[in-house]
Scaffold this motif. Structure first.
Motif, mmCIF file in Angstrom:
data_model
loop_
_atom_site.group_PDB
_atom_site.id
_atom_site.type_symbol
_atom_site.label_atom_id
_atom_site.label_comp_id
_atom_site.label_asym_id
_atom_site.label_seq_id
_atom_site.Cartn_x
_atom_site.Cartn_y
_atom_site.Cartn_z
ATOM 1 N N THR A 115 41.082 38.957 41.024
ATOM 2 C CA THR A 115 42.052 39.301 42.054
ATOM 3 C C THR A 115 43.008 40.353 41.511
ATOM 4 O O THR A 115 42.985 40.690 40.321
ATOM 5 N N GLY A 116 43.854 40.853 42.402
ATOM 6 C CA GLY A 116 44.869 41.797 41.948
ATOM 7 C C GLY A 116 45.838 41.186 40.964
ATOM 8 O O GLY A 116 46.548 41.887 40.245
ATOM 9 N N GLY A 117 45.861 39.842 40.898
ATOM 10 C CA GLY A 117 46.756 39.164 39.963
ATOM 11 C C GLY A 117 46.167 39.000 38.582
ATOM 12 O O GLY A 117 46.843 39.238 37.574
ATOM 13 N N ASN A 118 44.869 38.596 38.484
ATOM 14 C CA ASN A 118 44.305 38.367 37.147
ATOM 15 C C ASN A 118 43.543 39.570 36.597
ATOM 16 O O ASN A 118 43.217 39.604 35.414
ATOM 17 N N ALA A 119 43.251 40.574 37.449
ATOM 18 C CA ALA A 119 42.574 41.778 36.963
ATOM 19 C C ALA A 119 43.614 42.783 36.480
ATOM 20 O O ALA A 119 43.700 43.913 36.942
ATOM 21 N N ARG A 120 44.419 42.343 35.531
ATOM 22 C CA ARG A 120 45.476 43.174 34.943
ATOM 23 C C ARG A 120 45.322 43.179 33.432
ATOM 24 O O ARG A 120 44.983 42.154 32.817
ATOM 25 N N LEU A 121 45.559 44.321 32.822
ATOM 26 C CA LEU A 121 45.526 44.391 31.368
ATOM 27 C C LEU A 121 46.756 43.695 30.796
ATOM 28 O O LEU A 121 47.823 43.664 31.418
ATOM 29 N N LEU A 122 46.605 43.118 29.610
ATOM 30 C CA LEU A 122 47.690 42.373 28.969
ATOM 31 C C LEU A 122 48.190 43.093 27.738
ATOM 32 O O LEU A 122 47.440 43.801 27.041
ATOM 33 N N PHE A 123 49.480 42.901 27.453
ATOM 34 C CA PHE A 123 50.040 43.320 26.170
ATOM 35 C C PHE A 123 49.520 42.376 25.083
ATOM 36 O O PHE A 123 49.038 41.271 25.382
#
Length: 334
Positions: A115-123
């Motif tokens: 989703t747009g929430g978990n398909a994010r790159l992390l620091f």
């Protein structure tokens, strides 16, 4: 097509504005996404002794309350949907509906994978990298293999990507907040696993209109043409000057593609009002060959049986929208 005669397949009555179709060859089902209605339906396909393709005409619900722009089927018959939920708080994403759930009279809500929430790159500390755009943004096309899922975003987000390969099961499960807070090493390892589960491929085109997956390559359609990349090169992305993702075929307005399981890619070009084909495999510019006129074509899928393939027969199925009135047709290549 040897026989480019379009024959009625489905009744248009009861459909608002379908935008995607896909075929489950194993279970002989045609799936139809109707995002304006927020539904995905399925119809039973029937193969006649003379290899004509028909349907039983009965509309069944596969997914409710999801405005789907892209559909894909895996080898087991599970359905993957790219779109957004119809809810007070809408969620964009890639959703999965299990084949056993589809067979129920009232299927439950599909499971969200990316989703747009978990398909994010992390620091490295495991928090969301707010400097990077979401990897998933208005997804409109989807394709699946045994272990990977591919999606194309309809629009290129700022500092983002439009084409992604990701793990088909979604992101790795996150440790509990207490465990994450206990060690920076755990945070680093989880961030690396999470980021490694998504592989952005290109940001060189404004948006993706369609995807076709073969055993060796990924082809994607955008305004003006079809581009491709060898699957072995996907982890590297398209590279400088898009060198690993060359233009494979020029097309005016490609809105859908399908691989025929052999050596051909079919492309639906709505502006040209036709279906074209070109050889699959080579990552070099090919000349499109008109397979058939198809005014108003929007999406394309392919159905065949093993017996039909032995005789060189298959059926190309199109979603055709003319003057906002939806009609359906199939063409048998006999």
């Amino acid at each position: 097509l040897p026989d480019p005669s379009w024959r009625p397949l489905l009744p248009s009555k009861g459909l608002v504005e379908p935008k995607a179709i896909c075929v489950d060859i194993r279970n002989k089902r045609l799936y139809v996404a109707d995002p304006a209605a927020g539904m995905v339906y399925w119809y039973q396909l029937l193969v006649m002794p003379d290899f004509r393709l028909l349907s039983d005409g009965r509309k069944r619900l596969a997914v409710a309350n999801v405005a789907a722009d892209g559909l894909a089927i895996d080898g087991l018959g599970n359905l993957y949907v790219a779109g957004r939920t119809h809810a007070a708080v809408s969620v964009e994403g890639i959703f999965k509906q299990d084949v056993k759930t589809i067979e129920k009279t009232l299927p439950k809500a599909p499971r969200s994978i990316w989703t747009g929430g978990n398909a994010r790159l992390l620091f490295p500390n495991g928090t969301v990298n707010t400097l990077a755009s979401p990897v998933l943004f208005q997804p409109g096309s989807v394709a699946v293999s045994a272990f990977q899922i591919y999606w194309g975003n309809k629009l290129l987000p700022v500092n983002g990507t439009v084409l992604v390969q990701a793990n088909i099961g979604g992101p790795p499960p996150a440790p509990s907040p207490a465990v994450m807070a206990s060690s920076f090493i755990i945070q680093e390892r989880y961030a690396a696993m999470h980021n490694g589960a998504m592989r952005p491929i290109t940001d060189a085109v404004p948006g993706i209109m369609g995807i076709a997956l073969t055993p060796t390559s990924l082809l994607y359609a955008t305004k003006g043409g079809v581009y491709g990349i060898n699957l072995n090169d996907v982890p590297k992305g398209c590279g400088a000057n898009n060198i690993l993702c060359p233009l494979v075929a020029e097309a005016s307005d490609p809105t859908g593609m399908v691989w025929d399981g052999d050596g051909t890619i079919y492309v639906a070009d709505r502006m040209a009002g036709a279906v074209f084909s070109f050889p699959a495999g080579a990552m070099s510019k090919q000349t499109l060959v008109k397979a058939s006129d198809a005014k108003g074509v929007f999406s394309v899928a392919l159905f065949e049986t093993s017996a039909a393939r032995q005789l060189g027969r298959c059926a190309v199925i199109l979603a055709i929208v003319v003057n906002s009135v939806t009609t359906w047709a199939s063409a048998a290549a006999v």
